[in-house]
Design a protein around this motif. Structure first.
Motif, short mmCIF file in Angstrom:
data_model
loop_
_atom_site.label_atom_id
_atom_site.label_comp_id
_atom_site.label_asym_id
_atom_site.label_seq_id
_atom_site.Cartn_x
_atom_site.Cartn_y
_atom_site.Cartn_z
N ARG A 154 0.81 -1.22 0.00
CA ARG A 154 0.00 0.00 0.00
C ARG A 154 0.84 1.27 0.00
NH1 ARG A 154 -2.38 -3.98 2.84
NH2 ARG A 154 -4.52 -4.51 2.22
N VAL A 155 1.95 1.23 -0.73
CA VAL A 155 2.79 2.43 -0.88
C VAL A 155 2.30 3.27 -2.06
CG1 VAL A 155 5.12 3.28 -1.32
CG2 VAL A 155 4.76 1.33 0.20
N TRP A 156 1.94 2.60 -3.17
CA TRP A 156 1.43 3.30 -4.33
C TRP A 156 0.51 2.39 -5.12
CZ3 TRP A 156 6.17 3.98 -8.15
CH2 TRP A 156 6.60 2.73 -8.57
N ALA A 157 -0.27 3.00 -6.01
CA ALA A 157 -1.15 2.24 -6.90
C ALA A 157 -0.37 1.86 -8.15
CB ALA A 157 -2.38 3.06 -7.27
N PRO A 158 -0.44 0.59 -8.57
CA PRO A 158 0.40 0.12 -9.69
C PRO A 158 -0.16 0.51 -11.05
CG PRO A 158 -0.97 -1.67 -8.89
CD PRO A 158 -1.27 -0.49 -8.01
N THR A 159 0.03 1.79 -11.42
CA THR A 159 -0.39 2.22 -12.74
C THR A 159 0.58 1.68 -13.79
OG1 THR A 159 0.86 4.27 -12.46
CG2 THR A 159 -1.47 4.32 -11.85
N LEU A 160 0.13 1.65 -15.04
CA LEU A 160 0.96 1.08 -16.11
C LEU A 160 2.26 1.84 -16.29
CD1 LEU A 160 -1.71 0.18 -18.80
CD2 LEU A 160 -0.24 -1.41 -17.57
N ASP A 161 2.20 3.17 -16.20
CA ASP A 161 3.43 3.94 -16.39
C ASP A 161 4.45 3.65 -15.30
OD1 ASP A 161 1.84 5.07 -14.48
OD2 ASP A 161 2.28 7.15 -15.03
N ARG A 162 3.98 3.36 -14.07
CA ARG A 162 4.92 3.04 -13.00
C ARG A 162 5.52 1.65 -13.19
NH1 ARG A 162 1.53 5.43 -7.78
NH2 ARG A 162 2.07 7.62 -8.13
N TRP A 163 4.71 0.69 -13.62
CA TRP A 163 5.27 -0.63 -13.92
C TRP A 163 6.35 -0.52 -14.99
CZ3 TRP A 163 4.23 -5.40 -11.74
CH2 TRP A 163 3.15 -5.48 -10.86
N LEU A 164 6.05 0.22 -16.06
CA LEU A 164 7.02 0.35 -17.15
C LEU A 164 8.26 1.11 -16.70
CD1 LEU A 164 4.65 1.15 -20.15
CD2 LEU A 164 5.94 -0.95 -19.74
N LEU A 165 8.08 2.12 -15.84
CA LEU A 165 9.22 2.90 -15.37
C LEU A 165 10.18 2.01 -14.57
CD1 LEU A 165 10.64 5.62 -14.97
CD2 LEU A 165 9.20 5.98 -12.96
N LEU A 166 9.65 1.22 -13.63
CA LEU A 166 10.50 0.37 -12.82
C LEU A 166 11.13 -0.75 -13.64
CD1 LEU A 166 8.57 0.03 -9.44
CD2 LEU A 166 10.71 1.22 -9.88
N ALA A 167 10.30 -1.43 -14.43
CA ALA A 167 10.83 -2.54 -15.23
C ALA A 167 11.87 -2.04 -16.23
CB ALA A 167 9.70 -3.27 -15.95
N GLY A 168 11.59 -0.92 -16.90
CA GLY A 168 12.54 -0.39 -17.87
C GLY A 168 13.81 0.14 -17.22
N GLY A 169 13.67 0.78 -16.05
CA GLY A 169 14.85 1.31 -15.37
C GLY A 169 15.80 0.22 -14.92
N PHE A 170 15.26 -0.81 -14.27
CA PHE A 170 16.12 -1.91 -13.82
C PHE A 170 16.67 -2.70 -15.01
CE2 PHE A 170 14.24 -1.15 -9.69
CZ PHE A 170 15.27 -1.47 -8.83
N ALA A 171 15.89 -2.85 -16.06
CA ALA A 171 16.38 -3.55 -17.24
C ALA A 171 17.57 -2.82 -17.85
CB ALA A 171 15.26 -3.71 -18.27
#
Length: 297
Positions: free
Chosen positions: A211-228
């Motif tokens: 419950r830190v944040w709501a998993p919007t698509l842009d946030r999923w892509l930001l994290l996955a793309g950044g770590f990738a």
């Protein structure tokens, strides 16, 4: 297999973003929704709508028909979505006709007893009003705080992501430790790309479940793309494996094995080219008694 699965999830993220309907589409009616007295349109990660499986939710929908024709409302859907996947959905059938220029309200109670096994954490929700043909008449996006279980469908989804990511990280770590990565830097970077994507997806799920944040698509892509990107650079910059040194070590091992075989031949007295090689001394074979010779009595 693990790499393909994680990459497929990342591709699904991109497809969901490209296929998302554009905002601002014209709607036949104007709608406002409250859940347990809270406005659904203004709910966010800091003030989400709480959905508790232990108590029903009181839903009120106000519909304003500004068109020149009557609008028939057949159903109201309340659902939650992550990565384009629906993790909980409630369908309430209604029979309401809103005349032109009129405003009418719907009040109903939503039974959430089955929500415990469907999802948990902050999840983006949608309240949708549908017509008799199933067409969307109006839609309101919101953020819900689902008080479900980690053993729910959403929780198991995150657990599967964590297991696959751990296996991908272990495979990459063993490849680096054993110097078995590809000589080409780009190939090494692509191999490290997979655990980076997995770590980004797992982190996004963890922030949602806690419950830190709501998993919007842009946030999923930001994290996955950044770590990738970070893991790709890490793989690209790893030292090139010294294959010549590995070959020298293998040759030395083969020589030691051949020397040990030769020593075994000497110790076991195997027959060589000279017939006398089979006896350890120079005296030759022991004397034998001819057959038929009488023994002394």
């Amino acid at each position: 297999m693990i790499a393909r699965w994680l990459v497929a999830v990342a591709v699904a993220l991109g497809a969901a973003v490209l296929g998302a309907p554009g905002a601002g589409a014209a709607e036949p009616v104007q709608m406002s929704v409250t859940v347990n007295g809270q406005d659904a349109a203004t709910a966010g990660p800091t003030n989400p709508i709480r959905l508790d499986p232990q108590s029903p939710a009181q839903v009120k929908v106000n519909l304003d028909n500004d068109t020149a024709a009557p609008v028939t409302v057949a159903a109201v859907d309340v659902s939650g979505h992550v990565l384009g996947l629906t993790f909980f959905s409630y369908h309430t059938a209604v029979g309401l006709t809103v005349e032109p220029g009129q405003t009418q309200s719907l009040d109903f109670e939503l039974d959430l007893s089955g929500l415990d096994g469907q999802a948990t954490g902050l999840i983006n929700g949608t309240v949708t009003v549908r017509g008799a043909d199933g067409a969307v008449l109006a839609e309101t996006a919101t953020v819900t705080d689902v008080r479900g279980s980690m053993v729910s469908v959403y929780g198991l989804f995150g657990l599967a992501l964590a297991i696959l990511t751990a296996l991908a990280v272990l495979d990459a770590a063993l490849g680096i430790a054993r110097r078995r990565l590809h000589e080409n830097r780009w190939r090494r970077g692509l191999r490290m790309l997979t655990p980076g994507i997995g770590i980004g997806l797992v982190l996004a799920f963890t922030l949602s479940a806690t419950r830190v944040w709501a998993p919007t698509l842009d946030r999923w892509l930001l994290l996955a793309g950044g770590f990738a990107a970070g893991f790709f650079i890490l793989g690209y910059l790893t030292p090139t494996p010294d294959t010549a040194e590995d070959e020298d070590i293998d040759d030395m091992a083969d020589d030691e094995y051949e020397d040990s075989d030769a020593g075994d031949d000497d110790r076991t007295g195997r027959i060589g080219e000279d017939p006398t090689d089979r006896w350890p001394s120079d005296t030759g074979p022991p004397p034998t008694r001819p057959l038929g010779t009488n023994r002394p009595r």
